[in-house]
Design a protein around this motif. Structure first.
Motif, short mmCIF file in Angstrom:
data_model
loop_
_atom_site.label_atom_id
_atom_site.label_comp_id
_atom_site.label_asym_id
_atom_site.label_seq_id
_atom_site.Cartn_x
_atom_site.Cartn_y
_atom_site.Cartn_z
N ARG A 241 1.00 -1.54 0.01
CA ARG A 241 0.11 -0.01 -0.24
C ARG A 241 0.82 1.23 -0.23
N VAL A 242 1.90 1.57 0.56
CA VAL A 242 2.93 1.90 1.22
C VAL A 242 3.35 3.03 0.12
N PHE A 243 3.76 1.71 -0.87
CA PHE A 243 4.30 1.99 -2.53
C PHE A 243 3.53 1.90 -3.50
N ARG A 244 2.36 1.13 -3.19
CA ARG A 244 1.51 1.08 -4.17
C ARG A 244 1.54 0.09 -5.33
N LEU A 245 2.68 -0.58 -5.29
CA LEU A 245 3.00 -1.85 -5.39
C LEU A 245 1.87 -2.30 -6.64
N ASP A 246 2.18 -2.65 -7.67
CA ASP A 246 0.70 -3.36 -8.71
C ASP A 246 1.10 -4.85 -8.53
N HIS A 247 0.12 -5.69 -9.03
CA HIS A 247 0.02 -7.57 -8.35
C HIS A 247 1.49 -8.13 -8.66
N ALA A 248 1.91 -8.00 -9.80
CA ALA A 248 3.00 -8.22 -10.01
C ALA A 248 4.16 -8.17 -8.64
N SER A 249 4.73 -6.86 -8.43
CA SER A 249 5.32 -6.50 -7.78
C SER A 249 4.80 -7.11 -5.98
N HIS A 250 4.10 -7.29 -5.42
CA HIS A 250 2.92 -7.55 -4.74
C HIS A 250 3.26 -9.19 -4.36
N ALA A 251 2.76 -9.90 -5.31
CA ALA A 251 3.34 -10.60 -5.18
C ALA A 251 4.55 -11.35 -4.87
N LEU A 252 5.27 -10.89 -6.12
CA LEU A 252 6.80 -11.09 -5.66
C LEU A 252 7.27 -10.81 -4.37
N VAL A 253 7.27 -9.53 -4.04
CA VAL A 253 7.71 -8.86 -2.42
C VAL A 253 7.23 -10.10 -1.35
N THR A 254 5.71 -10.36 -1.70
CA THR A 254 5.31 -11.23 -0.40
C THR A 254 5.78 -12.99 -0.06
N MET A 255 6.17 -12.93 -1.64
CA MET A 255 6.27 -14.19 -1.67
C MET A 255 8.30 -14.43 -1.28
N THR A 256 9.05 -13.90 -1.72
CA THR A 256 10.22 -13.48 -1.32
C THR A 256 10.87 -13.39 0.26
N THR A 257 9.66 -12.70 1.09
CA THR A 257 9.25 -11.85 2.08
C THR A 257 9.22 -13.31 3.05
N SER A 258 7.95 -14.50 2.68
CA SER A 258 7.33 -15.35 2.66
C SER A 258 8.12 -16.81 2.85
N ALA A 259 8.77 -16.78 1.98
CA ALA A 259 9.53 -17.70 2.05
C ALA A 259 11.30 -18.22 2.35
N ARG A 260 12.01 -19.02 3.15
CA ARG A 260 13.00 -19.28 3.67
C ARG A 260 14.11 -19.67 3.14
N ASN A 261 15.66 -20.14 3.29
CA ASN A 261 16.20 -20.92 2.62
C ASN A 261 16.94 -21.85 3.77
N ALA A 262 15.74 -22.06 3.77
CA ALA A 262 16.59 -23.60 5.06
C ALA A 262 17.54 -24.39 4.57
N PRO A 263 16.97 -24.68 3.21
CA PRO A 263 18.13 -25.84 3.32
C PRO A 263 19.29 -25.53 3.45
N LEU A 264 19.66 -23.94 2.54
CA LEU A 264 21.04 -24.07 2.64
C LEU A 264 21.74 -23.50 4.00
N MET A 265 20.76 -22.76 4.58
CA MET A 265 20.78 -22.68 6.16
C MET A 265 21.42 -23.53 6.77
N LEU A 266 20.87 -24.31 6.59
CA LEU A 266 20.74 -25.83 7.34
C LEU A 266 22.30 -25.99 7.02
N ALA A 267 22.43 -26.15 5.34
CA ALA A 267 24.16 -27.14 5.03
C ALA A 267 25.16 -26.37 5.57
N VAL A 268 24.82 -24.44 5.94
CA VAL A 268 25.48 -23.80 6.25
C VAL A 268 25.90 -24.01 7.83
N THR A 269 24.94 -24.33 8.21
CA THR A 269 25.06 -24.39 9.92
C THR A 269 25.29 -25.80 10.14
#
Length: 312
Positions: A241-269
Motif C-alpha cells: 500500500r505504501v509503495f502502491r505496488l501493482d499485483h505482480a510486484s506485490h506478489a513477488l514481495v510477498t513471496m520473497t519475504t515469506s519463503a526462507r532458505n532453510a536447505p542452504l542455511m541448514l547446510a551452512v549451519t
C-alpha cells in the motif's frame, strides 16, 4: 492467468504433497532434495520470457523494497519473536531460519501467484550473496561464534545453486526451435506446480521425524514461525500500500519475504555448528509451516488478482 478450478487443483496438489511427504517420512522413506531444487530453478528459468528482461529497468524499486524488507525489516521482526523460545539453541535455529530469504522455490510460488518472475530472477543472486556474506556476522552477533566464511565459498554456492541451473534453463530455451518455443515454455510452465509438489514431498519426507523426536519443545518453534509468517504477511501488505505496488510486484514481495532458505542455511549451519542438533532441527521445522503458508498465499493472491481483473 490460472482459472479458478486450476487454482483449487494446485492448492489441493500441494496439500496432498504435504500429507504424502509426512507419511513417507513417518515410514522412514526419503527423497533427494538438492537435485529437485536444481530442477525447479532450471525449469523456472526455462519459462522466463527473455524478451521481458527489458522490463527490469522498471523493477529497481521492487527489488530495493524486497532487499530492504528481507535484510533490514525482517531481522527487526525475527529477533523479538525468538526471545520467547525456551532454549538458546532453538532461538538460534529459528533466528537463522528467519533471517535468510529463499533463493530457489520462492520463484515457483511467485510464478503461480502471478508475480514478477523477471525481477524475482534478478533477486536470486543478490539475496544469496548477501545472506552468505552476512552469515558470519549473524553467528558473531547472536551466537558468539567465529565462523570463517571465505568469499570463494560464497562464489561456489552461487555457481551451484544459481548460475548452473539458470544457465541450463536459458540455454535449453534458446536451443528449442523458435516455432516450438512457445509450446515448450507453456509445457514446462504447466509442469512447475508438479515439480514444486515433488520438492514439498521430499522436504517433508526427510524432516517430519524431527517433530516426533521432541514434540513439546518444537511446538514452541512452530508457534514462533507461525507468528513470524503472520507478521511478515502483514508487513508485505503494508509495503504494497505504501509503495502502491501493482499485483505482480506485490506478489513477488510477498513471496520473497515469506519463503526462507532453510536447505542452504541448514547446510551452512551443519558445517559451522556441527555439534548443535537442536539448532539444525529448529531450521528444519520452519519448512513444515512454510509450505502450507506459501500454498495459502498463492491461493489468496490469485483470487485477489482475479477480483482486480473483473473490477477493471
Amino acid at each position: 492467468m490460472l482459472r479458478g478450478g486450476v487454482r483449487v487443483l494446485i492448492t489441493l496438489l500441494f496439500a496432498v504433497a504435504i500429507l504424502t511427504g509426512s507419511l513417507l517420512g513417518i515410514a522412514g522413506l526419503e527423497l533427494p532434495i538438492d537435485p529437485l531444487i536444481l530442477v525447479l530453478v532450471g525449469a523456472i528459468f526455462f519459462t522466463l520470457r527473455l524478451g521481458s528482461l527489458r522490463s527490469l529497468r522498471r523493477a529497481p524499486r521492487t527489488i530495493l523494497v524486497a532487499l530492504a524488507t528481507n535484510f533490514v525489516l525482517i531481522p527487526l521482526i525475527a529477533l523479538p519473536i525468538t526471545l520467547a523460545l525456551p532454549s538458546e539453541a532453538l532461538r538460534l535455529g529459528v533466528l537463522i531460519y528467519c533471517l535468510a530469504p529463499c533463493t530457489d522455490w520462492f520463484l515457483g510460488f511467485t510464478r503461480l501467484a502471478g508475480g514478477d518472475t523477471v525481477a524475482g530472477a534478478a533477486l536470486i543472486p543478490l539475496q544469496m550473496l548477501i545472506q552468505l556474506l552476512m552469515y558470519p556476522i549473524w553467528m558473531m552477533l547472536f551466537a558468539g561464534e567465529s565462523v570463517a566464511w571465505m568469499p570463494e565459498t560464497a562464489g561456489s554456492t552461487l555457481v551451484q545453486w544459481f548460475l548452473v541451473p539458470a544457465g541450463i534453463g536459458i540455454a535449453a530455451q534458446l536451443l528449442v526451435p523458435r516455432r516450438w518455443r512457445r509450446l515448450a515454455i507453456d509445457g514446462v510452465d504447466a509442469a512447475v506446480p508438479f515439480i514444486i509438489a515433488v520438492v514439498i514431498v521430499a522436504i517433508f519426507a526427510g524432516n517430519v521425524q524431527t517433530i516426533l523426536a521432541d514434540p513439546a519443545s518444537f511446538a514452541w518453534v512452530l508457534l514462533a514461525v507461525f507468528v513470524f509468517f503472520a507478521l511478515t504477511f502483514a508487513l508485505g501488505e503494508g509495503l504494497a500500500r505504501v509503495f502502491r505496488l501493482d499485483h505482480a510486484s506485490h506478489a513477488l514481495v510477498t513471496m520473497t519475504t515469506s519463503a526462507r532458505n532453510a536447505p542452504l542455511m541448514l547446510a551452512v549451519t551443519t558445517i559451522a555448528l556441527p555439534d548443535q542438533p537442536l539448532v539444525h532441527a529448529a531450521i528444519i521445522l520452519g519448512m513444515l509451516i512454510e509450505f502450507p503458508h506459501l500454498t495459502a498465499l498463492t491461493h489468496l493472491l490469485r483470487r485477489r488478482e482475479v477480483r482486480h481483473v473483473l473490477a477493471a
